[in-house]
Design a protein around this motif. Structure first.
Motif, mmCIF file in Angstrom:
data_model
loop_
_atom_site.group_PDB
_atom_site.id
_atom_site.type_symbol
_atom_site.label_atom_id
_atom_site.label_comp_id
_atom_site.label_asym_id
_atom_site.label_seq_id
_atom_site.Cartn_x
_atom_site.Cartn_y
_atom_site.Cartn_z
ATOM 1 N N THR A 90 0.863 -1.093 0.009
ATOM 2 C CA THR A 90 -0.117 0.132 0.148
ATOM 3 C C THR A 90 0.715 1.130 -0.167
ATOM 4 O O THR A 90 0.531 2.146 -0.925
ATOM 5 N N SER A 91 1.820 1.312 0.888
ATOM 6 C CA SER A 91 2.684 2.371 0.936
ATOM 7 C C SER A 91 3.675 2.365 -0.346
ATOM 8 O O SER A 91 3.568 3.773 -0.796
ATOM 9 N N GLY A 92 3.913 1.362 -1.158
ATOM 10 C CA GLY A 92 4.412 1.764 -2.416
ATOM 11 C C GLY A 92 3.676 2.267 -3.551
ATOM 12 O O GLY A 92 4.052 3.067 -4.406
ATOM 13 N N ILE A 93 2.552 1.731 -3.504
ATOM 14 C CA ILE A 93 1.373 2.220 -4.604
ATOM 15 C C ILE A 93 1.257 3.682 -4.241
ATOM 16 O O ILE A 93 1.144 4.785 -5.025
ATOM 17 N N ALA A 94 1.045 4.158 -2.957
ATOM 18 C CA ALA A 94 0.870 5.544 -2.610
ATOM 19 C C ALA A 94 1.965 6.560 -3.019
ATOM 20 O O ALA A 94 2.089 7.485 -3.510
ATOM 21 N N SER A 95 3.226 5.929 -2.705
ATOM 22 C CA SER A 95 4.625 6.729 -3.028
ATOM 23 C C SER A 95 4.507 6.767 -4.532
ATOM 24 O O SER A 95 4.962 8.058 -4.850
ATOM 25 N N PHE A 96 4.422 5.815 -5.353
ATOM 26 C CA PHE A 96 4.517 5.712 -6.826
ATOM 27 C C PHE A 96 3.302 7.043 -7.426
ATOM 28 O O PHE A 96 3.665 7.708 -8.160
ATOM 29 N N GLY A 97 2.238 6.898 -6.545
ATOM 30 C CA GLY A 97 1.249 7.772 -6.896
ATOM 31 C C GLY A 97 1.665 9.194 -6.784
ATOM 32 O O GLY A 97 1.484 10.233 -7.662
ATOM 33 N N ALA A 98 2.417 9.607 -5.703
ATOM 34 C CA ALA A 98 2.648 10.818 -5.242
ATOM 35 C C ALA A 98 3.891 11.261 -6.140
ATOM 36 O O ALA A 98 4.186 12.311 -6.644
ATOM 37 N N ALA A 99 4.815 10.294 -6.491
ATOM 38 C CA ALA A 99 6.032 10.725 -7.696
ATOM 39 C C ALA A 99 5.192 11.068 -8.822
ATOM 40 O O ALA A 99 5.858 11.789 -9.468
ATOM 41 N N VAL A 100 4.402 10.213 -9.280
ATOM 42 C CA VAL A 100 3.718 10.532 -10.704
ATOM 43 C C VAL A 100 2.983 12.083 -10.644
ATOM 44 O O VAL A 100 3.420 12.868 -11.395
ATOM 45 N N ARG A 101 2.430 12.353 -9.384
ATOM 46 C CA ARG A 101 1.729 13.851 -9.480
ATOM 47 C C ARG A 101 2.926 14.942 -9.319
ATOM 48 O O ARG A 101 2.576 15.867 -9.933
ATOM 49 N N LEU A 130 5.561 15.069 -15.948
ATOM 50 C CA LEU A 130 4.637 14.656 -16.951
ATOM 51 C C LEU A 130 3.433 15.808 -17.293
ATOM 52 O O LEU A 130 3.204 16.460 -16.211
ATOM 53 N N SER A 131 2.999 15.654 -18.395
ATOM 54 C CA SER A 131 2.009 16.472 -18.694
ATOM 55 C C SER A 131 0.790 16.032 -17.886
ATOM 56 O O SER A 131 0.758 15.029 -17.346
ATOM 57 N N ASN A 132 -0.282 16.800 -17.643
ATOM 58 C CA ASN A 132 -1.417 16.362 -17.165
ATOM 59 C C ASN A 132 -2.264 15.208 -17.786
ATOM 60 O O ASN A 132 -2.636 14.315 -16.925
ATOM 61 N N THR A 133 -1.977 14.892 -18.956
ATOM 62 C CA THR A 133 -2.828 13.986 -19.776
ATOM 63 C C THR A 133 -1.812 12.726 -19.549
ATOM 64 O O THR A 133 -2.450 11.597 -19.270
ATOM 65 N N GLN A 134 -0.559 12.833 -19.348
ATOM 66 C CA GLN A 134 0.353 11.582 -19.318
ATOM 67 C C GLN A 134 -0.025 11.027 -17.783
ATOM 68 O O GLN A 134 -0.043 9.901 -17.508
ATOM 69 N N LYS A 135 0.013 12.120 -16.931
ATOM 70 C CA LYS A 135 -0.308 11.733 -15.506
ATOM 71 C C LYS A 135 -1.336 11.066 -15.375
ATOM 72 O O LYS A 135 -1.572 9.988 -14.830
ATOM 73 N N SER A 136 -2.677 11.685 -15.894
ATOM 74 C CA SER A 136 -3.798 10.971 -16.156
ATOM 75 C C SER A 136 -3.877 9.236 -16.379
ATOM 76 O O SER A 136 -4.254 8.497 -15.755
ATOM 77 N N ARG A 137 -3.134 9.278 -17.484
ATOM 78 C CA ARG A 137 -2.859 7.795 -18.025
ATOM 79 C C ARG A 137 -2.050 7.001 -17.240
ATOM 80 O O ARG A 137 -2.744 5.831 -16.912
ATOM 81 N N VAL A 138 -1.161 7.612 -16.364
ATOM 82 C CA VAL A 138 -0.199 6.611 -15.686
ATOM 83 C C VAL A 138 -1.130 6.395 -14.289
ATOM 84 O O VAL A 138 -1.037 5.170 -13.655
ATOM 85 N N LEU A 139 -1.811 7.381 -13.757
ATOM 86 C CA LEU A 139 -2.531 7.161 -12.790
ATOM 87 C C LEU A 139 -3.788 6.302 -12.807
ATOM 88 O O LEU A 139 -4.045 5.324 -11.765
#
Length: 78
Positions: free
Chosen positions: A27-38, A42-51
């Motif tokens: 769970t912590s890894g998923i949250a950390s990855f999400g924070a790193a992406v945000r 990356l553009s907002n469109t790219q972030k949206s796809r990754v998230l």
């Protein structure tokens, strides 16, 4: 009143603690990855796809975890 435990009870307790710690790490890894992406460049469109992909993976992990816990409970009652 003194509580007595068997070796098998101690093993179950340690195993349960390890399972909870594993789930916490995932769970912590998923949250950390999400924070790193945000916070990434990356553009907002790219972030949206990754998230969106991360959300799908997180949902799959939830299903896998639920299945694991169900099977673990069944194995312990046998």
């Amino acid at each position: 009143m003194t509580e007595t435990t068997s070796v098998s009870d101690d093993i179950k307790r340690v195993t349960h603690r390890a399972e909870i710690e594993t789930l916490r790490a995932i769970t912590s890894g998923i949250a950390s990855f999400g924070a790193a992406v945000r916070s990434s460049p990356l553009s907002n469109t790219q972030k949206s796809r990754v998230l969106a992909s991360l959300a799908e993976a997180s949902g799959n992990m939830l299903v896998a975890t639920s299945t694991y816990m169900t099977e673990l409970g069944a194995a312990r009652t046998q």
